[in-house]
Design a protein around this motif. Sequence first.
Motif, PDB file in Angstrom:
ATOM      1  N   GLN A 169      -6.503  -3.311  12.688  1.00  0.00           N
ATOM      2  CA  GLN A 169      -6.999  -2.446  11.574  1.00  0.00           C
ATOM      3  C   GLN A 169      -5.873  -1.314  11.872  1.00  0.00           C
ATOM      4  OE1 GLN A 169      -9.647  -1.983   9.704  1.00  0.00           O
ATOM      5  NE2 GLN A 169      -8.548  -0.264   8.908  1.00  0.00           N
ATOM      6  N   MET A 170      -5.236  -1.150  10.610  1.00  0.00           N
ATOM      7  CA  MET A 170      -4.012  -0.292  10.416  1.00  0.00           C
ATOM      8  C   MET A 170      -4.320   0.801   9.524  1.00  0.00           C
ATOM      9  SD  MET A 170      -0.933  -3.048  10.231  1.00  0.00           S
ATOM     10  CE  MET A 170      -1.480  -3.420   8.641  1.00  0.00           C
ATOM     11  N   ASN A 171      -4.215   2.054  10.141  1.00  0.00           N
ATOM     12  CA  ASN A 171      -4.597   3.022   9.532  1.00  0.00           C
ATOM     13  C   ASN A 171      -3.445   4.177   9.409  1.00  0.00           C
ATOM     14  OD1 ASN A 171      -7.357   2.269   9.341  1.00  0.00           O
ATOM     15  ND2 ASN A 171      -7.765   3.349  11.085  1.00  0.00           N
ATOM     16  N   SER A 172      -3.544   5.111   8.335  1.00  0.00           N
ATOM     17  CA  SER A 172      -2.554   6.149   8.245  1.00  0.00           C
ATOM     18  C   SER A 172      -1.095   5.645   8.246  1.00  0.00           C
ATOM     19  CB  SER A 172      -2.651   7.098   9.317  1.00  0.00           C
ATOM     20  OG  SER A 172      -3.821   7.885   9.480  1.00  0.00           O
ATOM     21  N   LEU A 173      -0.975   4.431   7.358  1.00  0.00           N
ATOM     22  CA  LEU A 173       0.194   3.700   7.158  1.00  0.00           C
ATOM     23  C   LEU A 173       1.283   4.378   6.940  1.00  0.00           C
ATOM     24  CD1 LEU A 173      -1.229   0.424   5.993  1.00  0.00           C
ATOM     25  CD2 LEU A 173       0.091   0.620   8.104  1.00  0.00           C
ATOM     26  N   LYS A 174       2.813   4.310   7.442  1.00  0.00           N
ATOM     27  CA  LYS A 174       3.840   4.944   7.408  1.00  0.00           C
ATOM     28  C   LYS A 174       4.889   3.936   6.904  1.00  0.00           C
ATOM     29  CE  LYS A 174       3.035   8.178  11.138  1.00  0.00           C
ATOM     30  NZ  LYS A 174       3.563   8.434  12.725  1.00  0.00           N
ATOM     31  N   LEU A 175       5.962   4.662   6.138  1.00  0.00           N
ATOM     32  CA  LEU A 175       6.994   3.711   5.649  1.00  0.00           C
ATOM     33  C   LEU A 175       7.544   2.894   6.656  1.00  0.00           C
ATOM     34  CD1 LEU A 175       8.764   6.128   3.364  1.00  0.00           C
ATOM     35  CD2 LEU A 175       6.975   4.647   2.748  1.00  0.00           C
ATOM     36  N   ASP A 176       7.529   3.309   7.866  1.00  0.00           N
ATOM     37  CA  ASP A 176       8.307   2.462   9.089  1.00  0.00           C
ATOM     38  C   ASP A 176       7.368   1.355   9.502  1.00  0.00           C
ATOM     39  OD1 ASP A 176       9.903   5.161  10.770  1.00  0.00           O
ATOM     40  OD2 ASP A 176      10.472   4.194   9.104  1.00  0.00           O
ATOM     41  N   VAL A 205       0.778  -1.108   0.030  1.00  0.00           N
ATOM     42  CA  VAL A 205       0.042   0.046  -0.034  1.00  0.00           C
ATOM     43  C   VAL A 205       1.057   1.334  -0.113  1.00  0.00           C
ATOM     44  CG1 VAL A 205      -2.045  -0.959   1.203  1.00  0.00           C
ATOM     45  CG2 VAL A 205      -0.100  -0.069   2.614  1.00  0.00           C
ATOM     46  N   GLN A 206       0.173   2.314  -0.222  1.00  0.00           N
ATOM     47  CA  GLN A 206       0.887   3.851  -0.066  1.00  0.00           C
ATOM     48  C   GLN A 206       0.750   4.299   1.261  1.00  0.00           C
ATOM     49  OE1 GLN A 206      -0.503   6.002  -3.493  1.00  0.00           O
ATOM     50  NE2 GLN A 206       1.274   5.222  -4.630  1.00  0.00           N
ATOM     51  N   ALA A 207       1.792   5.109   1.622  1.00  0.00           N
ATOM     52  CA  ALA A 207       1.845   5.875   2.796  1.00  0.00           C
ATOM     53  C   ALA A 207       0.579   6.612   3.036  1.00  0.00           C
ATOM     54  CB  ALA A 207       2.927   6.906   2.938  1.00  0.00           C
ATOM     55  N   GLY A 208      -0.228   6.369   4.037  1.00  0.00           N
ATOM     56  CA  GLY A 208      -1.542   7.286   4.538  1.00  0.00           C
ATOM     57  C   GLY A 208      -2.750   6.010   4.382  1.00  0.00           C
ATOM     58  N   ASP A 209      -2.489   5.050   3.421  1.00  0.00           N
ATOM     59  CA  ASP A 209      -3.493   3.982   3.167  1.00  0.00           C
ATOM     60  C   ASP A 209      -3.868   3.050   4.477  1.00  0.00           C
ATOM     61  OD1 ASP A 209      -2.612   3.157  -0.279  1.00  0.00           O
ATOM     62  OD2 ASP A 209      -3.795   4.809   0.667  1.00  0.00           O
ATOM     63  N   VAL A 236       4.819  -0.639   2.869  1.00  0.00           N
ATOM     64  CA  VAL A 236       4.340   0.779   2.602  1.00  0.00           C
ATOM     65  C   VAL A 236       5.359   1.408   1.877  1.00  0.00           C
ATOM     66  CG1 VAL A 236       3.513   2.659   3.721  1.00  0.00           C
ATOM     67  CG2 VAL A 236       3.060   0.463   4.842  1.00  0.00           C
ATOM     68  N   SER A 237       4.641   2.029   0.800  1.00  0.00           N
ATOM     69  CA  SER A 237       5.560   2.762  -0.078  1.00  0.00           C
ATOM     70  C   SER A 237       5.160   4.168  -0.177  1.00  0.00           C
ATOM     71  CB  SER A 237       5.705   2.179  -1.293  1.00  0.00           C
ATOM     72  OG  SER A 237       4.401   2.143  -2.152  1.00  0.00           O
ATOM     73  N   SER A 238       6.005   5.205  -0.665  1.00  0.00           N
ATOM     74  CA  SER A 238       5.811   6.482  -0.680  1.00  0.00           C
ATOM     75  C   SER A 238       5.072   6.992  -1.999  1.00  0.00           C
ATOM     76  CB  SER A 238       6.914   7.418  -0.422  1.00  0.00           C
ATOM     77  OG  SER A 238       7.906   7.020  -1.386  1.00  0.00           O
TER      78      SER A 238
END
Length: 121
Positions: free
Chosen positions: A79-86, A12-16, A119-121
């Motif tokens: 449930q994971m929201n606002s995913l970050k690269l880390d 997914v992308q960051a923020g997803d 998680v990608s940018s």
Amino acid sequence: QVQLVESGGGQVQAGDSLRLSCAAYGRTVNDDYMVWFRQAPGKEREFVAGIHYSTYYTDSVKGRFSVSRDNAKNTVYLQMNSLKLDDTGVYYCATSPSVRFWHAPREYDYWGRGTQVTVSS
């Protein structure tokens, strides 16, 4: 014996958002500690979140991740929201009837094989 099977990972992308599932087979785990760990490449496995009669989160995911369980399905969710690269890593589900230290992998008797979250940018 308990078998844990994780699912729901992906790229997914960051923020997803993503929702991971961990289904338990072999016996009911409704009264057990159910937790999520993750492991990034080259890093140690780290505690993410857990649920028993309350929930517990590592600081880096508070406010973004939510752990829950469906006792009828013998399943735990993350449930994971606002995913970050880390947040990238392999996410593992684990369980044990009793736990003293949530963060310690050695506390848990059974582990799933993991599901990859990228998680990608």
